[in-house]
Design an enzyme around this catalytic site. Structure first.
Site, PDB file in Angstrom:
ATOM      1  N   ASP A  17       1.413  -0.861   0.235  1.00 50.76           N
ATOM      2  CA  ASP A  17      -0.263   0.157  -0.187  1.00 50.76           C
ATOM      3  C   ASP A  17       1.045   1.260  -0.006  1.00 50.76           C
ATOM      4  O   ASP A  17       2.120   1.523  -0.362  1.00 50.76           O
ATOM      5  CB  ASP A  17      -1.059  -0.167   1.282  1.00 50.76           C
ATOM      6  CG  ASP A  17      -1.983   1.265   1.229  1.00 50.76           C
ATOM      7  OD1 ASP A  17      -2.404   1.444  -0.148  1.00 50.76           O
ATOM      8  OD2 ASP A  17      -1.739   1.597   2.667  1.00 50.76           O
ATOM      9  N   ASP A  19      -0.205   4.806   1.240  1.00 47.16           N
ATOM     10  CA  ASP A  19      -0.789   6.015   2.054  1.00 47.16           C
ATOM     11  C   ASP A  19      -0.733   5.440   3.177  1.00 47.16           C
ATOM     12  O   ASP A  19      -1.539   4.621   3.337  1.00 47.16           O
ATOM     13  CB  ASP A  19      -1.955   7.058   2.031  1.00 47.16           C
ATOM     14  CG  ASP A  19      -2.166   7.496   0.757  1.00 47.16           C
ATOM     15  OD1 ASP A  19      -0.975   8.623   0.391  1.00 47.16           O
ATOM     16  OD2 ASP A  19      -2.608   7.277  -0.009  1.00 47.16           O
TER      17      ASP A  19
END
Length: 222
Positions: A17, A19
């Site tokens: 991922d 953020d």
């Protein structure tokens, strides 16, 4: 008391991922989404509990369930434009530069709810290299917590989901990876309540060791 024992995770490929996992963009997210919530008469604090990990239109649908999806999609384009224009306070998660440097030449992909333009902007603002394989908002038909993004990331790298390890910070992202059959290393405090398979506060306690058989060992140092 005896020193804590390092935790070791073995995998063949990593699905990352962005953020909250590689990039700390919380300042931007809080500015943009708090303003959006206020414009719509919503509690900003409650809105920020929902936003992390999801595409913007999915967040809007969760917070304003009676609103037509075409309105959410149009407003999400405005939100993305605001987020692309705001990089103040965007920094790498501690340890992310060294962690990504250690992955050079090893199978890894970015699986993010950001669109490609925002992913490029935020990774650049944090001074981080883009992984060789990118699964962004344009790549999928459904936002996390749907597993589609992680399944596409695993397929793009040529591995079965169970042979991958996802790194995630949000409840939506952890749910998406688990729905895909992928174990999860949770990053940071947001991950803790959502039952990742292992957890580390930041990436500066994680080392990566490749082996001749193609496996990778992630060691989480206490």
């Amino acid at each position: 008391m005896p020193a804590a024992t390092p935790i070791r995770l073995t995998t063949r490929a990593l699905l990352l991922d962005m953020d909250g996992t590689l990039v700390n963009s919380d300042a931007v997210v809080e500015r943009c989404w708090s303003a959006w919530a206020v414009r719509h008469g919503l509690d900003p604090v409650a809105a920020l509990e929902v936003v992390h990990g999801r595409q913007g239109h999915a967040t809007m649908a969760a917070l304003l369930p009676d609103r037509p999806m075409e309105v959410n999609l149009a407003e999400n384009e405005q939100m993305l434009a605001e987020e692309r224009a705001d990089t103040e306070g965007v920094v790498p998660v501690p340890g992310a530069p060294a962690f990504l440097a250690a992955l050079a030449g090893l199978p890894h992909a970015l699986v993010t709810s950001a669109d490609l333009a925002l992913a490029r902007i935020r990774m650049a603002a944090a001074g981080l290299p883009l992984p060789p394989v990118l699964v962004t908002a344009e790549s999928v038909g459904a936002s996390k917590p749907d597993p589609e993004g992680f399944l596409k990331g695993a397929a793009a790298l040529g591995f079965a989901p169970a042979d991958c390890l996802a790194l995630e910070d949000s409840g939506a992202g952890i749910a998406a990876a688990h729905a895909a059959g992928i174990p999860v290393l949770g990053i940071g405090p947001r991950a803790v309540p959502h039952h990742p398979d292992a957890h580390t506060p930041t990436l500066d306690t994680v080392t990566v060791t490749p082996h001749p058989d193609g496996t990778l060992t992630l060691t989480l140092h206490p």
